[in-house]
Motif scaffolding. Structure first.
Motif, PDB file in Angstrom:
ATOM      1  N   HIS A 120       0.838  -1.198   0.000  1.00 10.28           N
ATOM      2  CA  HIS A 120       0.000   0.000   0.000  1.00 10.28           C
ATOM      3  C   HIS A 120       0.873   1.249   0.000  1.00 10.28           C
ATOM      4  O   HIS A 120       0.626   2.214  -0.749  1.00 10.28           O
ATOM      5  N   GLY A 121       1.931   1.238   0.812  1.00  8.57           N
ATOM      6  CA  GLY A 121       2.837   2.381   0.871  1.00  8.57           C
ATOM      7  C   GLY A 121       3.582   2.601  -0.436  1.00  8.57           C
ATOM      8  O   GLY A 121       3.739   3.736  -0.893  1.00  8.57           O
ATOM      9  N   ILE A 122       4.046   1.517  -1.071  1.00  5.28           N
ATOM     10  CA  ILE A 122       4.742   1.620  -2.359  1.00  5.28           C
ATOM     11  C   ILE A 122       3.808   2.224  -3.406  1.00  5.28           C
ATOM     12  O   ILE A 122       4.196   3.106  -4.173  1.00  5.28           O
ATOM     13  N   GLN A 127       2.529   6.857  -6.940  1.00  7.90           N
ATOM     14  CA  GLN A 127       1.634   7.843  -7.556  1.00  7.90           C
ATOM     15  C   GLN A 127       1.979   9.265  -7.118  1.00  7.90           C
ATOM     16  O   GLN A 127       1.689  10.208  -7.831  1.00  7.90           O
ATOM     17  N   LEU A 128       2.641   9.413  -5.973  1.00  5.99           N
ATOM     18  CA  LEU A 128       3.113  10.742  -5.586  1.00  5.99           C
ATOM     19  C   LEU A 128       4.357  11.124  -6.383  1.00  5.99           C
ATOM     20  O   LEU A 128       4.517  12.277  -6.778  1.00  5.99           O
ATOM     21  N   ARG A 134      -0.935   6.995 -11.447  1.00  7.08           N
ATOM     22  CA  ARG A 134      -2.110   6.874 -10.576  1.00  7.08           C
ATOM     23  C   ARG A 134      -3.219   6.023 -11.195  1.00  7.08           C
ATOM     24  O   ARG A 134      -3.815   5.183 -10.520  1.00  7.08           O
ATOM     25  N   ALA A 135      -3.483   6.204 -12.486  1.00 10.00           N
ATOM     26  CA  ALA A 135      -4.602   5.499 -13.136  1.00 10.00           C
ATOM     27  C   ALA A 135      -4.451   3.974 -13.068  1.00 10.00           C
ATOM     28  O   ALA A 135      -5.384   3.288 -12.625  1.00 10.00           O
ATOM     29  N   PRO A 136      -3.314   3.388 -13.482  1.00  9.33           N
ATOM     30  CA  PRO A 136      -3.222   1.926 -13.397  1.00  9.33           C
ATOM     31  C   PRO A 136      -3.228   1.410 -11.956  1.00  9.33           C
ATOM     32  O   PRO A 136      -3.813   0.352 -11.677  1.00  9.33           O
ATOM     33  N   LEU A 137      -2.609   2.159 -11.035  1.00  9.40           N
ATOM     34  CA  LEU A 137      -2.595   1.710  -9.636  1.00  9.40           C
ATOM     35  C   LEU A 137      -3.991   1.769  -9.025  1.00  9.40           C
ATOM     36  O   LEU A 137      -4.393   0.878  -8.280  1.00  9.40           O
ATOM     37  N   LYS A 138      -4.734   2.817  -9.361  1.00 13.51           N
ATOM     38  CA  LYS A 138      -6.092   2.945  -8.830  1.00 13.51           C
ATOM     39  C   LYS A 138      -7.002   1.886  -9.427  1.00 13.51           C
ATOM     40  O   LYS A 138      -7.847   1.301  -8.736  1.00 13.51           O
ATOM     41  N   ALA A 139      -6.834   1.595 -10.737  1.00 14.37           N
ATOM     42  CA  ALA A 139      -7.655   0.579 -11.390  1.00 14.37           C
ATOM     43  C   ALA A 139      -7.411  -0.800 -10.784  1.00 14.37           C
ATOM     44  O   ALA A 139      -8.332  -1.617 -10.693  1.00 14.37           O
ATOM     45  N   LEU A 143      -4.429   1.644  -4.311  1.00 18.08           N
ATOM     46  CA  LEU A 143      -4.399   2.901  -3.551  1.00 18.08           C
ATOM     47  C   LEU A 143      -5.454   2.910  -2.443  1.00 18.08           C
ATOM     48  O   LEU A 143      -5.485   3.819  -1.621  1.00 18.08           O
ATOM     49  N   THR A 144      -6.309   1.907  -2.427  1.00 25.50           N
ATOM     50  CA  THR A 144      -7.353   1.821  -1.413  1.00 25.50           C
ATOM     51  C   THR A 144      -6.835   1.041  -0.219  1.00 25.50           C
ATOM     52  O   THR A 144      -6.311  -0.061  -0.389  1.00 25.50           O
TER      53      THR A 144
END
Length: 169
Positions: A120-122, A127-128, A134-139, A143-144
């Motif tokens: 989760h931290g990675i 994304q920061l 951000r888009a592929p990680l959120k999909a 990130l949740t």
């Protein structure tokens, strides 16, 4: 907005007017601004990851793909291949394997929860560091924060939900 919306066409025309340059165009433009990378003076991105009772502090920076957890190499700290795979997932999904060095400190929980916290931290740090990831990680749902934790024991119960043995006589 003094206009009354009676149908979907009215709503569409109002939305088109706002985007085209109505009084709300500034608000829409502010929302569309791209995210800025967040890095410290050493060129690292920092994020906190959590899972169950484990909390991980994660720093990432460009490098050769070396992962250090609590001062040990990833394969020494997380000996099980499944836990190592969990730590590599964010890089695989984002398509940046071997491009970042990770330095993490993790406390609390067991090994499985700690691996989830570091993952989760990675993901948050990636994304920061690079907002386009951000888009592929959120999909992928990385990130949740997985908020499932152990349920507390209740009084009058043997465990959280298990009852004591019932005796009719």
């Amino acid at each position: 907005m003094a206009e009354e919306i009676k149908s979907l066409e009215d709503l569409n025309s109002i939305a088109d007017g706002a985007v085209a340059g109505g009084d709300e165009a500034g608000v829409v433009a502010d929302l569309a601004t791209p995210r800025e990378p967040v890095r410290d003076e050493l060129g690292r991105a920092y994020a906190t990851g959590k899972r169950k009772d484990a909390v991980a502090r994660v720093w990432i920076k460009p490098g050769s793909g070396k992962v250090t957890v609590n001062g040990k190499a990833m394969d020494a700290y997380f000996a099980r291949p499944v836990l190592q795979m969990i730590l590599r997932q964010p890089f695989t999904v984002a398509g940046v394997e071997g491009e970042f060095d990770v330095q993490a400190t993790v406390k609390g929980g067991g090994l499985s929860g700690q691996a989830g916290a570091v993952k989760h931290g990675i993901s948050k740090a990636l994304q920061l560091y690079e907002p386009s990831l951000r888009a592929p990680l959120k999909a992928a749902g990385f990130l949740t924060r997985d908020s499932r934790v152990v349920e507390r024991k209740k009084y009058g119960k043997a465990k959280a939900r298990k009852s004591f043995q019932f005796s009719k006589r």
